[in-house]
Design a protein around this motif. Sequence first.
Motif, PDB file in Angstrom:
ATOM      1  N   THR A 340      20.117  94.747 -25.552  1.00  0.00           N
ATOM      2  CA  THR A 340      19.892  93.212 -25.882  1.00  0.00           C
ATOM      3  C   THR A 340      21.213  92.717 -25.893  1.00  0.00           C
ATOM      4  N   SER A 341      22.050  93.082 -26.719  1.00  0.00           N
ATOM      5  CA  SER A 341      23.596  93.009 -26.977  1.00  0.00           C
ATOM      6  C   SER A 341      24.497  93.943 -27.272  1.00  0.00           C
ATOM      7  N   LYS A 342      25.642  93.752 -26.895  1.00  0.00           N
ATOM      8  CA  LYS A 342      26.595  94.845 -27.254  1.00  0.00           C
ATOM      9  C   LYS A 342      26.747  94.816 -28.934  1.00  0.00           C
ATOM     10  N   GLU A 343      26.530  94.101 -29.545  1.00  0.00           N
ATOM     11  CA  GLU A 343      26.805  94.111 -31.181  1.00  0.00           C
ATOM     12  C   GLU A 343      25.560  95.099 -31.672  1.00  0.00           C
ATOM     13  N   ALA A 344      24.330  94.997 -30.983  1.00  0.00           N
ATOM     14  CA  ALA A 344      23.111  95.803 -31.338  1.00  0.00           C
ATOM     15  C   ALA A 344      23.516  97.274 -30.967  1.00  0.00           C
ATOM     16  N   ALA A 345      24.034  97.347 -29.633  1.00  0.00           N
ATOM     17  CA  ALA A 345      24.058  99.006 -29.298  1.00  0.00           C
ATOM     18  C   ALA A 345      25.404  99.478 -30.224  1.00  0.00           C
TER      19      ALA A 345
END
Length: 363
Positions: A340-345
């Motif tokens: 969903t986002s780089k931050e979540a990954a």
Amino acid sequence: MAKSTDKIRITLDSGVSAEAQAPVIVSASRSTDIPAFYAGWFFERLKRGYSAWTNPFNGVTSYVAYRNTRFIVFWSKNPKPLLEHLDYLTECNIGCYIQYTLNDYEAEGLEKGVPPLAQRIETFKMLVDKLGKGRVIWRFDPMILTDKISIDDLLKKVKYIGDQLKDYTEKLVFSFADIASYRKVKSNLEKNGVNYIEWDEKSMNEFALSLSEMNKGRGWNFELATCGEKIDIEQYGIQHNRCVDDDLMIRFSYQDKDLMDFLKVDIRRVEPSTPSMFDEFEDTTFITDGAIMLTSHTYAIKQKNNRDKGQRQFCGCIVSKDIGQYNTCPHLCEYCYANTSKEAAVANWERHKLNPKGDKIIG
């Protein structure tokens, strides 16, 4: 004989008893890059006998047991970490092959988290040396058009890699980036300032024709196939692929009776009176049934269609259990559909490192 829906009782790390699905075929994974980032975790869980899986649609956690597992399909952009673990699969008599996504978007910075292209090509060759030709499948996936990447640019990228893999792979699988159909991909590209261009039927045919001519002209003679594509481009010798492929499993593991029974495959011997597999057989059903030649004396006949009806409409994969989890791949590709986002990954990758042997991929 194990079934794809089999459930068994297992004992969790905590000592509690729980019900678990016990798949024969495991996909590792369409949802994240297990070989690149979670190989140690996966093989630890394989040894412990189970892992936990969280349903991406309802958030419910369930368990996957490996007691019946006979074959694993790995998916990766950097499967080098698998090299130190593959002998364990041999010890367990578990077959495998690797769907290796080897793209070249270095100049455009679309895959900032993957190793340099030269290193990834070398890894491909090392894996083939270890596993044998045919067990490492080259994917250039997806083929993406942008204001900086034309069809000619893509063909040059394919040409460069293909020349180096000529003697190391039998197949090239690709897909056309379908941005409009994937909300997360569209959002991620726009958020990262990538000016994408949608493929249409004309551009797909133009690319397919040129790729087919290149394949013949450069003497690669790869099998060419598309992944999950509606368009029919068989006139260029390009088939619809089955990425989780029972034909490959039969070819590599036909001596595994449990797997053959699960796939409903009969292994038959060529009659001694038959001088050659290329000569005419008295039993014409040998050819019409779509026999798979295994050795000069044996062939396989599939008794059923193993296609997974739960996959996308144009996906040809057979039934398997995917054990990955979305929002966990820190390759951070700009066009990613799994995050969903780089931050979540990145946050989930950090969680994993705090408990790298936990039953969940995120610790």
